[in-house]
Motif scaffolding. Structure first.
Motif, mmCIF file in Angstrom:
data_model
loop_
_atom_site.group_PDB
_atom_site.id
_atom_site.type_symbol
_atom_site.label_atom_id
_atom_site.label_comp_id
_atom_site.label_asym_id
_atom_site.label_seq_id
_atom_site.Cartn_x
_atom_site.Cartn_y
_atom_site.Cartn_z
ATOM 1 N N SER A 123 46.646 37.276 48.386
ATOM 2 C CA SER A 123 45.342 36.831 47.884
ATOM 3 C C SER A 123 44.817 37.781 46.816
ATOM 4 N N HIS A 124 45.717 38.561 46.258
ATOM 5 C CA HIS A 124 45.338 39.523 45.217
ATOM 6 C C HIS A 124 46.618 39.851 44.457
ATOM 7 N N GLY A 125 46.510 40.095 43.163
ATOM 8 C CA GLY A 125 47.692 40.450 42.395
ATOM 9 C C GLY A 125 48.096 41.902 42.555
ATOM 10 N N SER A 207 41.243 41.382 36.291
ATOM 11 C CA SER A 207 39.880 40.831 36.234
ATOM 12 C C SER A 207 39.135 41.082 37.549
ATOM 13 N N ASP A 208 39.848 40.989 38.667
ATOM 14 C CA ASP A 208 39.197 41.181 39.965
ATOM 15 C C ASP A 208 38.701 42.615 40.137
ATOM 16 N N LEU A 209 39.555 43.587 39.794
ATOM 17 C CA LEU A 209 39.139 44.989 39.927
ATOM 18 C C LEU A 209 37.985 45.292 38.970
ATOM 19 N N GLY A 211 35.735 43.048 37.862
ATOM 20 C CA GLY A 211 34.545 42.337 38.345
ATOM 21 C C GLY A 211 33.857 43.039 39.502
ATOM 22 N N GLU A 212 34.652 43.481 40.491
ATOM 23 C CA GLU A 212 34.012 44.091 41.668
ATOM 24 C C GLU A 212 33.450 45.481 41.347
ATOM 25 N N ARG A 213 34.095 46.192 40.420
ATOM 26 C CA ARG A 213 33.523 47.468 39.985
ATOM 27 C C ARG A 213 32.357 47.249 39.029
#
Ligand SMILES: NC(=O)C1=CN([C@@H]2O[C@H](COP(=O)(O)OP(=O)(O)OC[C@H]3O[C@@H](n4cnc5c(N)ncnc54)[C@H](O)[C@@H]3O)[C@@H](O)[C@H]2O)C=CC1
Ligand SMILES: CC(=O)[C@](C)(O)C(=O)O
Ligand SMILES: [Mg+2]
Ligand SMILES: [Mg+2]
Length: 349
Positions: A123-125, A207-209, A211-213
């Motif tokens: 669920s994560h790259g 993009s996920d790292l 976005g959350e940061r």
């Protein structure tokens, strides 16, 4: 797959209309899906899959809090709940939902059971993209796929129960069986996604790292703290500072943005507010732009991944994180927030 225009750019998306649940059930009818890990995503994804009628089991360490949670949620030891290795052995699709750091430690036990034709689902790259740091290199004869729900596993479950759905991105890293694409889309629908948008493992994790940061978690707390401090230094009370910094945003204005966009939220505020917000958003953009650029560069260099691996692989990582969360909770701003929340009329019913 549909083509949709996102602000002028055409992208591939998959919706429940073109790929209904009945089709997903058909695609996965001979599969055993093992959800490994029962932290935040594990419960959301496994319970949604089960309620949607898929053949799903859970793999989790015995003698852990989350094993007990799985039992409390209705998973039956020896029937639908197993030790990690046993679940991996039974599975044709392994959903690897341990924390990103734990995935490194447990990898040898999972890899052992990745026989030809199985699918490995993330669920994560993270694990596969930073394989030089994680050591996670799947065998060539398995499918490697990803459904990354864009939100907390808690929301994934809540929205599912409300008949709604969180959006997820999907990617295929390896197609060994020729079925990787239909498997991943069927799983995306099965876990309760609202719609699915296409990505790659690398683009997802970058993009996920970021976005959350950034705006989703790190930047928002930073900008709240800065404004709260300025208001307090100028003699405003904690209740006033909290209300003007956080409460009004979460209770009144952000729901309007979510419903219909920023201009609509602005349009529902005073012309005085509109004038000021339209003038000031650009200076805030310009002030934070260098920080976002630095953040992205750190993510792309792998430094953020390494920091997360190093700190979350320590035996006492949970205590350390809880200590830092406690400091946040006990700051004046969030203590003021606790009092403000307790005063919401609906809480006193
Ligand atoms: N938390 C969320 O809502 C989201 C998470 N993700 C991704 O989903 C994946 C799972 O994340 P979370 O659910 O947050 O994980 P988590 O941090 O809640 O941990 C999941 C499970 O890992 C187990 N675990 C931890 N260390 C272990 C070890 N050494 N050996 C065996 N088991 C161990 C825990 O008992 C727990 O059941 C990650 O790849 C994450 O990036 C993606 C979107 C949102
Ligand atoms: C909830 C989510 O998608 C995050 C913030 O990226 C995460 O929990 O890693
Ligand atoms: Mg995310
Ligand atoms: Mg994340």
């Amino acid at each position: 797959m549909a083509k949709m225009n996102f602000g002028g750019v055409v992208e591939n998306v998959t919706t429940r209309e073109e790929f209904p649940l009945s089709k997903a059930l058909e695609v996965l009818k001979n599969e055993t899906i093992a959800v490994i890990g029962y932290g935040v995503q594990g419960p959301g994804q496994s319970l949604n899959l089960k309620d949607n009628g898929f053949n799903v089991i859970v793999g989790q360490r015995k003698n852990s809090k989350t094993w007990d949670k799985a039992v409390a949620d209705g998973w039956v030891p020896g029937k639908t709940l197993f030790e990690i290795e046993e679940a991996c052995e039974k599975a044709t699709i392994i959903q690897y939902l341990l924390s990103d750091a734990a995935q490194i430690a447990v990898w040898p036990s999972v890899k052992k059971h990745l026989t030809a034709g199985k699918a490995l689902y993330f669920s994560h790259g993270f694990g596969a993209t930073y394989s030089d740091r994680t050591g996670i290199v799947p065998p060539k004869d398995v499918d490697v796929i990803m459904i990354a729900p864009k939100g907390s596993g808690t929301s994934l479950r809540r929205l599912f129960l409300e008949g709604r759905g969180l959006n997820s991105s999907y990617a295929v890293l390896q197609d060994a069986t020729g079925r990787a694409m239909e498997r991943v889309i069927a799983l995306g629908i099965g876990v309760g996604s609202g719609y699915l948008f296409e990505t790659t493992f690398k683009r997802e994790v970058y993009s996920d790292l970021t976005g959350e940061r950034g705006t989703l978690m790190g930047a928002i707390q930073g900008i709240f703290a800065a404004q709260y401090q300025v208001l307090r230094e100028n003699g405003h009370t904690p209740s006033e500072a909290f209300n003007e910094t956080v409460e009004e945003l979460t209770q009144s204005l952000m729901p309007l943005v979510g419903e219909n966009g920023m201009d609509w939220m602005y349009a529902n505020c005073s012309t005085t507010a509109q004038r000021g917000a339209l003038d000031w958003w650009k200076p805030f953009r310009d002030a934070t732009l260098p920080v976002f650029k630095k953040l992205y560069a750190e993510v792309a260099a792998g430094n953020e991944a390494q920091r997360s691996i190093d700190s979350n692989s320590k035996p006492d990582y949970r205590e350390k994180l809880n200590q830092e969360l406690k400091e946040l909770r006990e700051s004046e701003m969030w203590q003021a927030g606790a009092t403000v929340r307790s005063l919401r009329p609906e809480r006193n019913k």
